[in-house]
Design a protein around this motif. Structure first.
Motif, PDB file in Angstrom:
ATOM      1  N   ALA A 147      17.753   0.620   7.277  1.00  0.00           N
ATOM      2  CA  ALA A 147      16.773   1.388   6.509  1.00  0.00           C
ATOM      3  C   ALA A 147      15.660   0.438   6.084  1.00  0.00           C
ATOM      4  N   LEU A 148      14.495   1.004   5.845  1.00  0.00           N
ATOM      5  CA  LEU A 148      13.346   0.200   5.402  1.00  0.00           C
ATOM      6  C   LEU A 148      12.968   0.625   3.992  1.00  0.00           C
ATOM      7  N   LEU A 149      13.021  -0.307   3.070  1.00  0.00           N
ATOM      8  CA  LEU A 149      12.681   0.028   1.692  1.00  0.00           C
ATOM      9  C   LEU A 149      11.269  -0.462   1.405  1.00  0.00           C
ATOM     10  N   VAL A 155       3.060   4.020  -4.527  1.00  0.00           N
ATOM     11  CA  VAL A 155       2.510   3.240  -3.421  1.00  0.00           C
ATOM     12  C   VAL A 155       3.119   3.683  -2.089  1.00  0.00           C
ATOM     13  N   GLY A 156       2.246   4.227  -1.201  1.00  0.00           N
ATOM     14  CA  GLY A 156       2.708   4.586   0.140  1.00  0.00           C
ATOM     15  C   GLY A 156       1.870   3.830   1.155  1.00  0.00           C
ATOM     16  N   SER A 157       0.673   4.371   1.427  1.00  0.00           N
ATOM     17  CA  SER A 157      -0.225   3.715   2.385  1.00  0.00           C
ATOM     18  C   SER A 157      -0.689   2.358   1.881  1.00  0.00           C
ATOM     19  N   ASP A 158      -0.929   2.288   0.582  1.00  0.00           N
ATOM     20  CA  ASP A 158      -1.468   1.061  -0.023  1.00  0.00           C
ATOM     21  C   ASP A 158      -0.320   0.104  -0.356  1.00  0.00           C
ATOM     22  N   GLY A 202      -0.809 -11.385  -4.958  1.00  0.00           N
ATOM     23  CA  GLY A 202      -1.141 -10.155  -4.219  1.00  0.00           C
ATOM     24  C   GLY A 202      -0.364 -10.051  -2.919  1.00  0.00           C
ATOM     25  N   LYS A 203      -1.115  -9.813  -1.808  1.00  0.00           N
ATOM     26  CA  LYS A 203      -0.459  -9.621  -0.492  1.00  0.00           C
ATOM     27  C   LYS A 203       0.390 -10.820  -0.089  1.00  0.00           C
ATOM     28  N   ARG A 204      -0.086 -12.014  -0.499  1.00  0.00           N
ATOM     29  CA  ARG A 204       0.640 -13.225  -0.112  1.00  0.00           C
ATOM     30  C   ARG A 204       1.811 -13.531  -1.049  1.00  0.00           C
ATOM     31  N   GLY A 205       2.044 -12.620  -2.008  1.00  0.00           N
ATOM     32  CA  GLY A 205       3.180 -12.800  -2.915  1.00  0.00           C
ATOM     33  C   GLY A 205       4.299 -11.815  -2.597  1.00  0.00           C
ATOM     34  N   TYR A 257       4.601  -9.347   3.761  1.00  0.00           N
ATOM     35  CA  TYR A 257       3.635  -8.283   4.094  1.00  0.00           C
ATOM     36  C   TYR A 257       3.253  -8.354   5.572  1.00  0.00           C
ATOM     37  N   ARG A 258       2.958  -9.565   6.036  1.00  0.00           N
ATOM     38  CA  ARG A 258       2.590  -9.739   7.443  1.00  0.00           C
ATOM     39  C   ARG A 258       3.755  -9.334   8.364  1.00  0.00           C
ATOM     40  N   ILE A 259       4.967  -9.767   7.971  1.00  0.00           N
ATOM     41  CA  ILE A 259       6.149  -9.449   8.789  1.00  0.00           C
ATOM     42  C   ILE A 259       6.334  -7.927   8.887  1.00  0.00           C
ATOM     43  N   ILE A 260       6.176  -7.256   7.755  1.00  0.00           N
ATOM     44  CA  ILE A 260       6.369  -5.800   7.753  1.00  0.00           C
ATOM     45  C   ILE A 260       5.256  -5.100   8.533  1.00  0.00           C
ATOM     46  N   LEU A 261       4.007  -5.521   8.326  1.00  0.00           N
ATOM     47  CA  LEU A 261       2.901  -4.864   9.053  1.00  0.00           C
ATOM     48  C   LEU A 261       3.057  -5.040  10.559  1.00  0.00           C
ATOM     49  N   GLU A 262       3.501  -6.211  10.952  1.00  0.00           N
ATOM     50  CA  GLU A 262       3.713  -6.447  12.379  1.00  0.00           C
ATOM     51  C   GLU A 262       4.811  -5.521  12.917  1.00  0.00           C
ATOM     52  N   LEU A 264       5.655  -2.600  11.587  1.00  0.00           N
ATOM     53  CA  LEU A 264       5.140  -1.220  11.585  1.00  0.00           C
ATOM     54  C   LEU A 264       4.277  -0.973  12.816  1.00  0.00           C
ATOM     55  N   ASP A 265       3.562  -1.992  13.211  1.00  0.00           N
ATOM     56  CA  ASP A 265       2.717  -1.896  14.394  1.00  0.00           C
ATOM     57  C   ASP A 265       3.560  -1.493  15.618  1.00  0.00           C
ATOM     58  N   THR A 266       4.691  -2.149  15.786  1.00  0.00           N
ATOM     59  CA  THR A 266       5.580  -1.797  16.901  1.00  0.00           C
ATOM     60  C   THR A 266       6.197  -0.415  16.683  1.00  0.00           C
ATOM     61  N   ILE A 386       2.573  11.471   9.300  1.00  0.00           N
ATOM     62  CA  ILE A 386       2.671  10.887   7.954  1.00  0.00           C
ATOM     63  C   ILE A 386       3.426   9.560   7.979  1.00  0.00           C
ATOM     64  N   TYR A 387       4.664   9.574   8.549  1.00  0.00           N
ATOM     65  CA  TYR A 387       5.430   8.328   8.380  1.00  0.00           C
ATOM     66  C   TYR A 387       4.976   7.204   9.317  1.00  0.00           C
ATOM     67  N   GLU A 388       5.315   6.008   8.905  1.00  0.00           N
ATOM     68  CA  GLU A 388       4.924   4.770   9.619  1.00  0.00           C
ATOM     69  C   GLU A 388       3.402   4.654   9.738  1.00  0.00           C
ATOM     70  N   MET A 396      -8.279   4.203   9.839  1.00  0.00           N
ATOM     71  CA  MET A 396      -8.825   3.027   9.138  1.00  0.00           C
ATOM     72  C   MET A 396      -8.610   1.762   9.985  1.00  0.00           C
ATOM     73  N   ILE A 397      -7.404   1.638  10.536  1.00  0.00           N
ATOM     74  CA  ILE A 397      -7.080   0.455  11.355  1.00  0.00           C
ATOM     75  C   ILE A 397      -7.945   0.433  12.619  1.00  0.00           C
ATOM     76  N   ILE A 398      -8.103   1.599  13.244  1.00  0.00           N
ATOM     77  CA  ILE A 398      -8.915   1.672  14.478  1.00  0.00           C
ATOM     78  C   ILE A 398     -10.375   1.339  14.148  1.00  0.00           C
TER      79      ILE A 398
HETATM   80  C1  LIG Z   1      -3.529   0.191   5.164  1.00  0.00           C
HETATM   81  C2  LIG Z   1      -3.139  -1.145   5.726  1.00  0.00           C
HETATM   82  C3  LIG Z   1      -3.515  -1.221   7.191  1.00  0.00           C
HETATM   83  C4  LIG Z   1      -3.945  -2.158   4.924  1.00  0.00           C
HETATM   84  O1  LIG Z   1      -3.667  -3.422   5.285  1.00  0.00           O
HETATM   85  P1  LIG Z   1      -4.342  -4.634   4.517  1.00  0.00           P
HETATM   86  O2  LIG Z   1      -5.838  -4.532   4.484  1.00  0.00           O
HETATM   87  O3  LIG Z   1      -3.703  -4.796   3.185  1.00  0.00           O
HETATM   88  O4  LIG Z   1      -3.859  -5.790   5.449  1.00  0.00           O
HETATM   89  P2  LIG Z   1      -4.631  -7.035   6.007  1.00  0.00           P
HETATM   90  O5  LIG Z   1      -5.241  -7.766   4.859  1.00  0.00           O
HETATM   91  O6  LIG Z   1      -5.490  -6.591   7.126  1.00  0.00           O
HETATM   92  O7  LIG Z   1      -3.419  -7.869   6.615  1.00  0.00           O
HETATM   93  C5  LIG Z   1      -2.528  -8.589   5.776  1.00  0.00           C
HETATM   94  C6  LIG Z   1      -1.943  -9.731   6.573  1.00  0.00           C
HETATM   95  O8  LIG Z   1      -1.076  -9.225   7.573  1.00  0.00           O
HETATM   96  C7  LIG Z   1      -1.552  -9.523   8.868  1.00  0.00           C
HETATM   97  N1  LIG Z   1      -1.379  -8.365   9.695  1.00  0.00           N
HETATM   98  C8  LIG Z   1      -1.863  -7.144   9.454  1.00  0.00           C
HETATM   99  N2  LIG Z   1      -1.466  -6.303  10.407  1.00  0.00           N
HETATM  100  C9  LIG Z   1      -0.739  -7.030  11.275  1.00  0.00           C
HETATM  101  C10 LIG Z   1      -0.068  -6.747  12.482  1.00  0.00           C
HETATM  102  N3  LIG Z   1      -0.059  -5.510  12.982  1.00  0.00           N
HETATM  103  N4  LIG Z   1       0.593  -7.728  13.110  1.00  0.00           N
HETATM  104  C11 LIG Z   1       0.601  -8.970  12.610  1.00  0.00           C
HETATM  105  N5  LIG Z   1      -0.009  -9.325  11.457  1.00  0.00           N
HETATM  106  C12 LIG Z   1      -0.681  -8.357  10.818  1.00  0.00           C
HETATM  107  C13 LIG Z   1      -3.038  -9.856   8.701  1.00  0.00           C
HETATM  108  O9  LIG Z   1      -3.495 -10.750   9.674  1.00  0.00           O
HETATM  109  C14 LIG Z   1      -3.009 -10.495   7.332  1.00  0.00           C
HETATM  110  O10 LIG Z   1      -2.550 -11.842   7.413  1.00  0.00           O
HETATM  111  P3  LIG Z   1      -3.419 -13.014   6.792  1.00  0.00           P
HETATM  112  O11 LIG Z   1      -3.582 -12.685   5.352  1.00  0.00           O
HETATM  113  O12 LIG Z   1      -4.733 -12.971   7.521  1.00  0.00           O
HETATM  114  O13 LIG Z   1      -2.620 -14.247   7.047  1.00  0.00           O
HETATM  115  C15 LIG Z   1      -1.634  -1.433   5.585  1.00  0.00           C
HETATM  116  O14 LIG Z   1      -1.287  -1.561   4.245  1.00  0.00           O
HETATM  117  C16 LIG Z   1      -0.826  -0.323   6.200  1.00  0.00           C
HETATM  118  O15 LIG Z   1      -0.600  -0.311   7.388  1.00  0.00           O
HETATM  119  N6  LIG Z   1      -0.387   0.637   5.357  1.00  0.00           N
HETATM  120  C17 LIG Z   1       0.442   1.717   5.782  1.00  0.00           C
HETATM  121  C18 LIG Z   1       1.825   1.424   5.344  1.00  0.00           C
HETATM  122  C19 LIG Z   1       2.786   2.334   6.031  1.00  0.00           C
HETATM  123  O16 LIG Z   1       2.692   2.577   7.223  1.00  0.00           O
HETATM  124  N7  LIG Z   1       3.735   2.793   5.295  1.00  0.00           N
HETATM  125  C20 LIG Z   1       4.752   3.573   5.860  1.00  0.00           C
HETATM  126  C21 LIG Z   1       6.002   2.986   5.383  1.00  0.00           C
HETATM  127  S1  LIG Z   1       7.397   3.114   6.395  1.00  0.00           S
HETATM  128  C22 LIG Z   1       7.652   4.740   6.626  1.00  0.00           C
HETATM  129  O17 LIG Z   1       6.895   5.577   6.434  1.00  0.00           O
HETATM  130  C23 LIG Z   1       8.945   5.163   7.204  1.00  0.00           C
HETATM  131  C24 LIG Z   1       9.944   5.176   6.222  1.00  0.00           C
HETATM  132  S2  LIG Z   1      11.415   5.505   6.962  1.00  0.00           S
HETATM  133  O18 LIG Z   1      11.412   6.449   7.946  1.00  0.00           O
HETATM  134  O19 LIG Z   1      12.392   5.282   6.076  1.00  0.00           O
END
Ligand SMILES: CC(C)(COP(=O)(O)OP(=O)(O)OC[C@H]1O[C@@H](n2cnc3c(N)ncnc32)[C@H](O)[C@@H]1OP(=O)(O)O)[C@@H](O)C(=O)NCCC(=O)NCCSC(=O)CCS(=O)O
Length: 410
Positions: A147-149, A155-158, A202-205, A257-262, A264-266, A386-388, A396-398
């Protein structure tokens, strides 16, 4: 000149090549292994999930043996390395599996494919040896899933503004917070938690941790009632005094944050594949109905309004499928193309809504009744926008990518 004639030779060969017997999308450039795992999943889904999916939805649970059998087929470990029991087949094979699972049930696809697989990859990349053995192996063997917490009440998107705190006390991290919309929140065997370890940074914490649900301090507040995905436990979780050690940190402290965003990307490629699977199921239902049901003396499909609608549905599914195949290939080849993954999810999720709504329309009143397949598909697809990452986040990302890179082709 030699290059030109080689090119001509190539062109001639490809024009003369026999036409594939199947549809366009079933014969792109896949390896035999990729096609084999897709077909194995397809057989399992058509035989053991499709006939029961509506009944499970009504009961709000799938039988335990289904999860076990998915494990026995090796579908949990498609992205995991062989030394941990996986088949190491990569992102393309994984996405094909997810599409097939979603054809049967989108919630199963999300749980097995959508959440676990990419985070298996995260664990492989960032996990310590102990973490791989303790958390990864049981997932790969199908004994539990992840599971992903992440999301919280405010806080959802932000995501970077999350409020859950992990505070250092002696040699421990003590976590307090509230997480919502957690798929598998009461049934998963392991979870990845994102918490702030340094609010001033912030993000780096933000730091990612590996936790075991049901450890002291982890409380399931409630299982949500929801529009679709009813077999899945989507829960609210309270974290109160949950104690973790440095050994539970995934990757470097402050890099969560970076690990999770990466990850989510996949995952977004996986959600695009889910959307195509659900849309294909809706399309097949609608096509079957339109070819057998008569009105005004002819089959529905012979009415231009319905035939054109089916043509639009099929065209959009094919386009969505090619988008996710493309994004998956880029990822597999080592190009982290956030834009392509986002485009694939955005387009595929909108396609799923269009197709499932159109399928319901083709069925008319019969499609609106509880217990009909298209009624379930229509409910299940809605969350894909909605999810992911919501459609708005993806745009916004595009948009950001277009500003940074222009219209560079991938
Ligand atoms: C809305 C967002 C896209 C906003 O992102 P930020 O502006 O806060 O992020 P950045 O400053 O651009 O990036 C921060 C940091 O991470 C690196 N990064 C960003 N994306 C990637 C990536 N894809 N791969 C690798 N690295 C990445 C970026 O370079 C920055 O690093 P440095 O600081 O430069 O070192 C973002 O917040 C977002 O995507 N929000 C949506 C969140 C979301 O999808 N939530 C859903 C949660 S999960 C869910 O829904 C399922 C639940 S389940 O089914 O249980």
């Amino acid at each position: 000149m030699a290059e030109l004639s080689a090119l001509r030779g190539g062109l001639t060969r490809s024009v003369d090549a026999p036409r594939p017997p199947d549809t366009l999308s079933s014969r792109p450039r896949f390896t035999e292994d990729q096609l084999a795992i897709r077909d194995l999943t397809r057989r399992f889904v058509r035989n053991e999930i499709v006939p029961h999916a509506v009944a499970w939805d009504q009961a709000e649970a799938a039988p335990a043996h289904i999860w076990r059998k998915l494990g026995e087929l090796g579908l949990h470990g498609v992205c995991a390395p062989a030394e941990l029991g996986g088949s190491d087949m990569g992102v393309v094979a994984w996405a094909l599996v997810v599409e097939e699972l979603a054809y049967g049930d989108c919630a199963i696809a999300n749980q097995i494919g959508g959440v676990s697989f990419p985070f298996v990859a995260k664990l492989v990349q960032h996990g310590t040896e102990r973490q791989k053995q303790e958390f990864l192996r049981p997932v790969v063997e199908g004994r539990h899933y992840i599971a992903l917490l992440l999301s919280e009440p405010d806080v959802g998107s932000d995501l970077s503004n999350l409020k859950t705190r992990a505070v250092r006390k002696g040699d421990r991290w003590v976590v307090d917070g509230h997480k919502i919309f957690i798929s598998g929140g009461s049934s998963a065997g392991a979870a990845i938690l994102l918490a702030s370890t340094d609010p001033s940074a912030g993000k780096r914490g933000l730091t990612a941790f590996l936790i075991k649900p049901h450890m002291p301090g982890y409380t399931v507040l409630r299982r949500e009632k929801k529009l679709g995905h009813r077999i899945m436990d989507i829960c609210q979780i309270a974290l109160e005094g949950l104690e973790l050690t440095d050994e539970d940190v995934l990757g470097p402290v402050g890099d969560g944050y970076r690990i999770i965003l990466e990850g989510l990307d996949t995952n977004r490629i996986g959600v695009a594949a889910q959307a195509v699977g659900v849309a294909q199921a809706g399309y097949d239902q609608a096509l079957g109905h339109a070819r057998t049901r008569k009105s005004f003396g002819k089959f529905l499909i012979e009415h231009q309004a319905i035939g054109f609608l089916l043509a639009d549905m099929g065209t959009r599914i094919e386009a969505a499928r090619q988008l996710y195949h493309h994004a998956a290939r880029l990822k597999e080849e080592g190009f982290s193309r956030v834009k392509e993954a986002s485009m694939a999810k955005l387009f595929a999720a909108e396609t799923a809504e269009f197709v499932c709504s159109s399928a319901l329309q083709i069925f008319g009143g019969a499609g609106y009744l509880q217990g009909s397949v298209v009624e379930k598909l229509y409910r299940d697809q809605r969350v894909l926008q909605i999810y992911e990452g919501t459609n708005e986040v993806l745009k916004m990302i595009i948009q950001r990518d277009l500003i940074a890179n222009g219209s560079a082709l991938s």
